[in-house]
Design a protein around this motif. Structure first.
Motif, PDB file in Angstrom:
ATOM      1  N   TYR A  29     -22.871  -0.597  14.962  1.00 56.59           N
ATOM      2  CA  TYR A  29     -23.541  -1.967  14.885  1.00 56.59           C
ATOM      3  C   TYR A  29     -24.764  -1.921  13.658  1.00 56.59           C
ATOM      4  O   TYR A  29     -24.926  -3.048  12.825  1.00 56.59           O
ATOM      5  CB  TYR A  29     -24.577  -2.173  16.018  1.00 56.59           C
ATOM      6  CG  TYR A  29     -25.216  -3.570  16.265  1.00 56.59           C
ATOM      7  CD1 TYR A  29     -24.366  -4.481  16.945  1.00 56.59           C
ATOM      8  CD2 TYR A  29     -26.293  -3.891  15.476  1.00 56.59           C
ATOM      9  CE1 TYR A  29     -25.098  -5.825  17.135  1.00 56.59           C
ATOM     10  CE2 TYR A  29     -26.855  -4.993  15.650  1.00 56.59           C
ATOM     11  CZ  TYR A  29     -26.185  -6.189  16.353  1.00 56.59           C
ATOM     12  OH  TYR A  29     -26.710  -7.273  16.370  1.00 56.59           O
ATOM     13  N   CYS A  30     -25.139  -0.691  13.427  1.00 56.56           N
ATOM     14  CA  CYS A  30     -25.969  -0.579  12.458  1.00 56.56           C
ATOM     15  C   CYS A  30     -25.306   0.052  11.053  1.00 56.56           C
ATOM     16  O   CYS A  30     -25.977  -0.011  10.166  1.00 56.56           O
ATOM     17  CB  CYS A  30     -27.133   0.483  12.612  1.00 56.56           C
ATOM     18  SG  CYS A  30     -28.067   0.061  14.011  1.00 56.56           S
ATOM     19  N   TYR A  65     -31.812  -0.633  11.262  1.00 57.11           N
ATOM     20  CA  TYR A  65     -31.646  -1.688  12.098  1.00 57.11           C
ATOM     21  C   TYR A  65     -32.881  -2.995  11.801  1.00 57.11           C
ATOM     22  O   TYR A  65     -33.937  -2.673  11.629  1.00 57.11           O
ATOM     23  CB  TYR A  65     -31.959  -1.404  13.525  1.00 57.11           C
ATOM     24  CG  TYR A  65     -31.725  -2.476  14.551  1.00 57.11           C
ATOM     25  CD1 TYR A  65     -30.932  -3.404  14.549  1.00 57.11           C
ATOM     26  CD2 TYR A  65     -33.079  -2.727  15.431  1.00 57.11           C
ATOM     27  CE1 TYR A  65     -30.716  -4.232  15.271  1.00 57.11           C
ATOM     28  CE2 TYR A  65     -33.055  -3.852  16.194  1.00 57.11           C
ATOM     29  CZ  TYR A  65     -31.922  -4.863  16.441  1.00 57.11           C
ATOM     30  OH  TYR A  65     -31.754  -5.645  17.048  1.00 57.11           O
ATOM     31  N   ASP A  68     -35.188  -8.371  15.596  1.00 59.19           N
ATOM     32  CA  ASP A  68     -35.492  -9.886  15.727  1.00 59.19           C
ATOM     33  C   ASP A  68     -36.866 -10.123  15.129  1.00 59.19           C
ATOM     34  O   ASP A  68     -37.143 -11.479  14.753  1.00 59.19           O
ATOM     35  CB  ASP A  68     -35.325 -10.575  17.176  1.00 59.19           C
ATOM     36  CG  ASP A  68     -33.967 -10.417  17.641  1.00 59.19           C
ATOM     37  OD1 ASP A  68     -33.157 -10.248  16.747  1.00 59.19           O
ATOM     38  OD2 ASP A  68     -33.815 -10.536  18.895  1.00 59.19           O
ATOM     39  N   LYS A 172     -26.712  -5.121  21.174  1.00 62.45           N
ATOM     40  CA  LYS A 172     -27.840  -5.651  20.271  1.00 62.45           C
ATOM     41  C   LYS A 172     -29.227  -5.280  21.268  1.00 62.45           C
ATOM     42  O   LYS A 172     -30.331  -5.042  20.911  1.00 62.45           O
ATOM     43  CB  LYS A 172     -27.730  -6.891  19.861  1.00 62.45           C
ATOM     44  CG  LYS A 172     -29.106  -7.363  19.221  1.00 62.45           C
ATOM     45  CD  LYS A 172     -28.838  -8.845  18.272  1.00 62.45           C
ATOM     46  CE  LYS A 172     -29.929  -8.960  17.527  1.00 62.45           C
ATOM     47  NZ  LYS A 172     -30.887 -10.245  18.321  1.00 62.45           N
ATOM     48  N   GLU A 176     -32.917  -3.686  20.451  1.00 66.58           N
ATOM     49  CA  GLU A 176     -34.194  -4.547  20.475  1.00 66.58           C
ATOM     50  C   GLU A 176     -34.873  -3.657  21.494  1.00 66.58           C
ATOM     51  O   GLU A 176     -36.195  -3.483  21.333  1.00 66.58           O
ATOM     52  CB  GLU A 176     -33.895  -5.845  21.359  1.00 66.58           C
ATOM     53  CG  GLU A 176     -33.525  -6.696  20.097  1.00 66.58           C
ATOM     54  CD  GLU A 176     -34.457  -6.985  18.827  1.00 66.58           C
ATOM     55  OE1 GLU A 176     -35.587  -7.074  19.108  1.00 66.58           O
ATOM     56  OE2 GLU A 176     -34.064  -6.811  17.607  1.00 66.58           O
TER      57      GLU A 176
END
Ligand code: GDP
Ligand code: MG
Length: 597
Positions: A29-30, A65, A68, A172, A176
């Motif tokens: 993901y990163c 990362y 948000d 994700k 977070e």
């Protein structure tokens, strides 16, 4: 990086609950690796680790990362081993972090190593985020498992993150949660350098690589550094981090994790838990280190072919370069010749080293019965640490012998409780506690370690059909009625098979071992007596009658390929034979005999 934008965390889980898969997803993901470089379980780098699906060396990876909240965070992930034998390495990794992701398989629930690891994390004052994995499985019961986490661990699981590491669902949300729920590290850039040595290993290209967690100050290329425990000074020639590729950034600041090299050739020059400081402006006090990792299980390793002794020595040396918790020293055995006495963190560690020697170094080995460390109190008041039955002093000079005990936690479905209780009793266990949590029994037992190093895991797994989980910690020494049991083949002692046993177990063990050897030792042209003895007293005996038929007679002259196979097998057997007086014993007989308790 600003400390408020750093998070250091570990992933803790029972084995197979999905820790490595989650780590892979986070890296993916990163964007630490491109699609081609991304293969499954990138952190499990050694072949054996990949095959057995276990992580041995803790690895650290830096993830970048964008959260948000619009800010970019540096997340340092420490992968930790899940197996009980490596509890020490888990503790070390946890000490370098502020928080943990607690991964629980939503179809399995809390297991013994989940508990052991989470208690360690709590001991290290970690903030803990529960993550329920494998919710893609039809058997997943996230609500029940949440309740179980609250009941057993006492951790609020209402906002547990529900994921499938396999499909990548909700990854994700994990990121977070790391950013919003785990605390940033504390540290002072202006203070003298203090960096904790978390791990070190030998890399054939870079030499010794040291994994560090910087607490205060700054670590830079070209800096003169001092190892506070050993006093050695070096120059940092590479400084960087893993993504998991090694990136040489040249600098590590407070709160950051990464690696350095400093022209060190032998990992024994580095001490895990030591503090690195700056030579020019040293810190006044070192950081609180780690307890040293001490081997608890010992055995002898002998080459089947005596000519391989030097090759074995070199191979052991190479393995020790990467594994400071593995010890070895030369040993001679009357029956097995020249070999090495080796110390391991536990049985799995032993098996892994043995497997690597055979696979990577192409060695044929005989492994003697594993032993723990006994404290032999002599009548002259001296105390001897003994882990080799061959070193057992004359009983007349012994006052008493103390043996190590463990405190074991076993979690299992209720229906197997009877069988497991019987196993623990048979192994001289003392029940401490029995509770029920979320439909499972949690059993706490005190057990002598020497009753566990044989086949306890295997028995536990087979009695519970694989559903029981097990974890332990050392629980001090207690006096026991321990004796040396020797095995004699035609009156010739086979030192490799002698063991230290509790007197109450000796006869039973001796009988089993003799029966087993009777099956394992091929018939020969003469009668063979197999005996178990304590001192001069024989406690069990079996006789192998003389050989009558040729092994090929069994084939009735028929199938030629079967005949060839038999001949090949015989040849193979020959290669691995050991001679005891007149008697030849195949290596497979040792291994099989030593596998039983
Ligand atoms: P570890 O021992 O905790 O590192 O566990 P692994 O990451 O090696 O995973 C153990 C097994 O579970 C592997 O076969 C994975 O493919 C599988 N696994 C991991 N995560 C999931 C998941 O979310 N769903 C399913 N169905 N299987 C998973
Ligand atoms: Mg793993």
């Amino acid at each position: 990086t600003d400390l408020s934008h750093i998070r250091n965390f570990s992933i803790i889980a029972h084995i197979d609950h999905g820790k490595s898969t989650l780590a892979d997803r986070l890296i993916q993901y990163c964007g630490g690796l491109d699609a081609r470089e991304m293969r499954e379980q990138v952190l499990d780098s050694m072949d054996i680790e990949r095959e057995r699906g276990i992580t041995i060396k803790a690895q650290t990876v830096r993830l970048t990362y964008k959260a948000d909240d619009g800010k970019t965070y540096q997340l340092n992930l420490m992968d930790t081993p899940g197996h009980v034998d490596f509890a020490y390495e888990v503790s070390r990794s946890l000490a370098a972090c502020e928080g943990s992701l607690l991964v629980v398989d939503a179809s399995q629930g809390v297991e013994a190593q989940t508990l052991a690891n989470v208690y360690q994390a709590i001991d290290h004052n970690h903030e803990i985020v529960p993550v329920l994995n494998k919710i893609d499985l039809p058997a997943a019961e996230p609500d029940r498992i949440k309740q179980q986490i609250e009941d057993v661990i006492g951790l609020d699981a209402s906002n547990a993150v529900m994921i499938s590491a396999k499909t990548g669902l909700n990854i994700k949300d994990v990121l977070e949660a790391i950013v919003t729920r785990l605390p940033p590290p504390k540290g002072d850039l202006e203070a003298p350098l203090k960096a904790l040595v978390v791990d070190s290993w030998y890399d054939p290209y870079l030499g010794v690589v040291i994994l560090v967690r910087v607490v205060d100050g700054e670590l830079k290329v070209g800096q003169k550094i001092r190892m506070m425990a050993t006093g050695a000074t070096k120059e940092a020639d590479r400084v960087g981090h893993f993504t998991p590729k090694a990136v040489q950034s040249g600098r590590l600041g407070p709160g950051e994790m990464g690696f350095i090299t400093a022209g060190i050739k032998d990992i024994r020059e580095t001490k895990v838990g030591d503090t690195i400081t700056e030579e020019r402006r040293p810190a006044a006090e070192p950081l609180e280190g780690f307890k040293p990792s001490v081997p608890v299980v010992f055995c002898g390793l002998f080459p089947t072919d005596a000519a391989e002794f030097e090759h074995l020595r070199e191979s052991l040396g190479k393995l020790a370069l990467n594994d400071a918790s593995f010890q070895f020293e030369a040993e001679t055995s009357a029956a097995l010749g020249f070999g090495f006495r080796c110390g391991f963190l536990g049985l799995l560690h032993l098996e892994i080293i043995q497997e690597r020697l055979e696979r990577e170094f192409n060695l044929d080995l005989i492994t003697t019965a594993p032993s723990v460390i006994y404290k032999v109190h002599m009548t002259d008041k001296s105390v001897i640490d003994m882990h080799n039955p061959a070193d057992m002093p004359d009983p007349i000079r012994i006052d008493h012998i103390d043996e190590p005990w463990i405190r074991a936690t076993i979690m299992l479905p209720d229906e197997y409780l009877g069988g497991i209780l019987a196993l623990c009793t048979e192994r001289r266990g003392q029940q401490i506690d029995l509770t029920y949590v979320g439909g499972r029994a949690m059993l706490v037992y005190k057990l002598p370690l020497n009753e566990v190093v044989f086949d306890f895991y295997d028995r536990l797994k087979s009695i519970s059909r694989g559903y029981a989980s097990f974890d332990y910690q050392m629980d001090g020494y207690e006096t026991g009625d321990l004796v040396k049991m020797s095995i004699l083949v035609n009156a010739e002692p086979v030192d490799a098979l002698s063991t230290i046993v509790h007197r109450s177990q000796a006869e039973h063990r001796g009988r089993l071992l003799c029966e087993r050897l009777k099956e394992l030792i091929p018939r020969q042209l003469f009668k063979i007596a197999v005996q178990a003895a304590i001192g001069s007293r024989v406690i069990a005996r079996e006789t192998i009658s003389a050989m009558r038929k040729d092994v090929l007679a069994k084939c009735y002259g028929g199938d030629i390929s079967r005949k060839r196979k038999l001949l090949d097998k015989q040849k193979e057997g020959k290669k691995r034979m050991r001679q005891f007086g007149e008697v030849e014993i195949p290596q497979s007989a040792f291994i099989a005999a030593l596998k039983m308790g």
